[in-house]
Design a protein around this motif. Structure first.
Motif, mmCIF file in Angstrom:
data_model
loop_
_atom_site.group_PDB
_atom_site.id
_atom_site.type_symbol
_atom_site.label_atom_id
_atom_site.label_comp_id
_atom_site.label_asym_id
_atom_site.label_seq_id
_atom_site.Cartn_x
_atom_site.Cartn_y
_atom_site.Cartn_z
ATOM 1 N N TRP A 44 -4.532 6.565 0.804
ATOM 2 C CA TRP A 44 -3.865 5.267 0.736
ATOM 3 C C TRP A 44 -4.331 4.563 -0.540
ATOM 4 O O TRP A 44 -5.498 4.645 -0.908
ATOM 5 C CB TRP A 44 -4.219 4.400 1.930
ATOM 6 C CG TRP A 44 -3.726 4.895 3.250
ATOM 7 C CD1 TRP A 44 -2.599 4.522 3.915
ATOM 8 C CD2 TRP A 44 -4.385 5.828 4.129
ATOM 9 N NE1 TRP A 44 -2.495 5.172 5.124
ATOM 10 C CE2 TRP A 44 -3.578 5.981 5.280
ATOM 11 C CE3 TRP A 44 -5.585 6.559 4.045
ATOM 12 C CZ2 TRP A 44 -3.929 6.823 6.341
ATOM 13 C CZ3 TRP A 44 -5.927 7.400 5.079
ATOM 14 C CH2 TRP A 44 -5.100 7.519 6.219
ATOM 15 N N TYR A 45 -3.416 3.845 -1.176
ATOM 16 C CA TYR A 45 -3.777 3.128 -2.404
ATOM 17 C C TYR A 45 -3.036 1.798 -2.461
ATOM 18 O O TYR A 45 -1.830 1.730 -2.249
ATOM 19 C CB TYR A 45 -3.409 3.955 -3.639
ATOM 20 C CG TYR A 45 -3.397 3.145 -4.918
ATOM 21 C CD1 TYR A 45 -4.581 2.639 -5.459
ATOM 22 C CD2 TYR A 45 -2.195 2.850 -5.567
ATOM 23 C CE1 TYR A 45 -4.568 1.879 -6.616
ATOM 24 C CE2 TYR A 45 -2.176 2.096 -6.737
ATOM 25 C CZ TYR A 45 -3.368 1.608 -7.248
ATOM 26 O OH TYR A 45 -3.353 0.844 -8.383
ATOM 27 N N SER A 46 -3.780 0.719 -2.712
ATOM 28 C CA SER A 46 -3.196 -0.600 -2.930
ATOM 29 C C SER A 46 -3.633 -1.129 -4.290
ATOM 30 O O SER A 46 -4.799 -0.982 -4.673
ATOM 31 C CB SER A 46 -3.628 -1.584 -1.842
ATOM 32 O OG SER A 46 -3.117 -2.879 -2.115
ATOM 33 N N TYR A 87 -5.071 -5.418 -3.143
ATOM 34 C CA TYR A 87 -5.664 -5.414 -1.811
ATOM 35 C C TYR A 87 -5.960 -6.826 -1.327
ATOM 36 O O TYR A 87 -6.622 -7.611 -2.002
ATOM 37 C CB TYR A 87 -6.950 -4.587 -1.832
ATOM 38 C CG TYR A 87 -7.443 -4.197 -0.464
ATOM 39 C CD1 TYR A 87 -6.672 -3.406 0.376
ATOM 40 C CD2 TYR A 87 -8.693 -4.631 -0.002
ATOM 41 C CE1 TYR A 87 -7.129 -3.040 1.641
ATOM 42 C CE2 TYR A 87 -9.153 -4.264 1.245
ATOM 43 C CZ TYR A 87 -8.363 -3.472 2.063
ATOM 44 O OH TYR A 87 -8.822 -3.111 3.312
ATOM 45 N N TYR A 128 1.036 5.515 0.354
ATOM 46 C CA TYR A 128 0.258 6.532 1.043
ATOM 47 C C TYR A 128 0.896 7.907 0.921
ATOM 48 O O TYR A 128 2.102 8.044 0.737
ATOM 49 C CB TYR A 128 0.082 6.179 2.524
ATOM 50 C CG TYR A 128 1.367 5.990 3.288
ATOM 51 C CD1 TYR A 128 1.990 7.050 3.943
ATOM 52 C CD2 TYR A 128 1.971 4.737 3.362
ATOM 53 C CE1 TYR A 128 3.168 6.881 4.648
ATOM 54 C CE2 TYR A 128 3.150 4.554 4.064
ATOM 55 C CZ TYR A 128 3.749 5.624 4.709
ATOM 56 O OH TYR A 128 4.920 5.440 5.403
ATOM 57 N N GLU A 186 0.839 -1.191 0.000
ATOM 58 C CA GLU A 186 0.000 0.000 0.000
ATOM 59 C C GLU A 186 0.874 1.241 0.000
ATOM 60 O O GLU A 186 1.822 1.342 0.791
ATOM 61 C CB GLU A 186 -0.904 -0.004 1.232
ATOM 62 C CG GLU A 186 -1.942 1.101 1.257
ATOM 63 C CD GLU A 186 -2.851 0.968 2.461
ATOM 64 O OE1 GLU A 186 -4.054 0.696 2.285
ATOM 65 O OE2 GLU A 186 -2.350 1.116 3.594
#
Length: 236
Positions: A138-140, A143, A121, A119
């Motif tokens: 936040w980015y995944s 996931y 951020y 992830e």
């Protein structure tokens, strides 16, 4: 991002102020419930958590954090162990930026490692006479190991109501880019909202956090709850 690169570089994450001033430290935290964006990760039970962090005067930091977890019956995953690396930038007197990448790992079950995911951020902080405001992202791209894009956006504001006593109000929204691979609450729900109000203070070297939080999901692990946390940070 290659998982080995993240591991070599080495998701509770550091606050802006901690990243800027810490050297080597460890924090131990006891909480009545480990909630992640309003969703219990311990089946509504308590958690014991610990971190080990290093931060340079330049703003670079690296650390690791662990907690017990409980994802329910038929699932033996019992440990979450995360690593993170980032850089804090003081852009001017009032604005700071904390950017980095974290890697979440899970242990205890033969399938636990299939949940592992990275992830990235970016967290913006703004300080004024009215308190401290945050705008965090936040980015995944994988996931919970499901090859699905996932986004979290948060706005928050902290105000000191008396010397040594602060109140923080926050709102965040978690969104899945593909609800067929990951959905929230009920099938077809690609997003949910989380609301949290918390009171923070310190006494004799211990930090206390009492929070009231809720989500708009109708599930037992994300309903209205009060969470009490007590932590202590050691300088190493």
């Amino acid at each position: 991002m290659n998982k080995n690169i993240i591991a070599i570089a080495t998701s509770c994450l550091l606050t802006l102020s901690t990243a800027a001033v810490a050297d080597v430290s460890s924090t131990v935290n006891l909480t009545s419930d480990y909630t992640f964006n309003g969703v219990s990760q311990t089946g509504n039970d308590p958690a014991l958590q610990a971190s080990l962090d290093y931060a340079a005067d330049s703003g670079f930091y690296v650390g690791t954090w662990a907690s017990n977890v409980d994802f329910g019956s038929g699932e033996d995953t019992d440990i979450e162990w995360d690593t993170y690396v980032g850089q804090y930038f003081q852009l001017n007197e009032k604005i700071g930026l904390d950017a980095g990448i974290a890697y979440y790992t899970y242990h205890g079950d033969s399938a636990s490692d299939t949940y592992n995911y990275p992830e990235a951020y970016a967290k913006f902080g703004y300080s004024s006479a009215m308190g401290n405001s945050e705008l965090n992202f936040w980015y995944s791209w994988d996931y919970f190991g499901l090859d699905v894009n996932h986004y979290i956006a948060m706005v928050a504001h902290t105000v000191e109501v008396a010397p040594g006593h602060s109140v923080k109000v926050s709102f965040d929204r978690s969104t899945s880019a593909d609800e067929k691979k990951w959905f929230w609450g009920e099938v077809g729900n690609d997003a949910y909202n989380h609301y949290r109000v918390e009171y923070m203070t310190s006494w004799n070297g211990f930090d206390f956090d009492l929070a009231l939080e809720d989500t708009n999901m109708n599930i037992n692990s994300a309903d209205t709850r009060v969470v009490l946390s007590v932590s202590h940070t050691f300088s190493l």
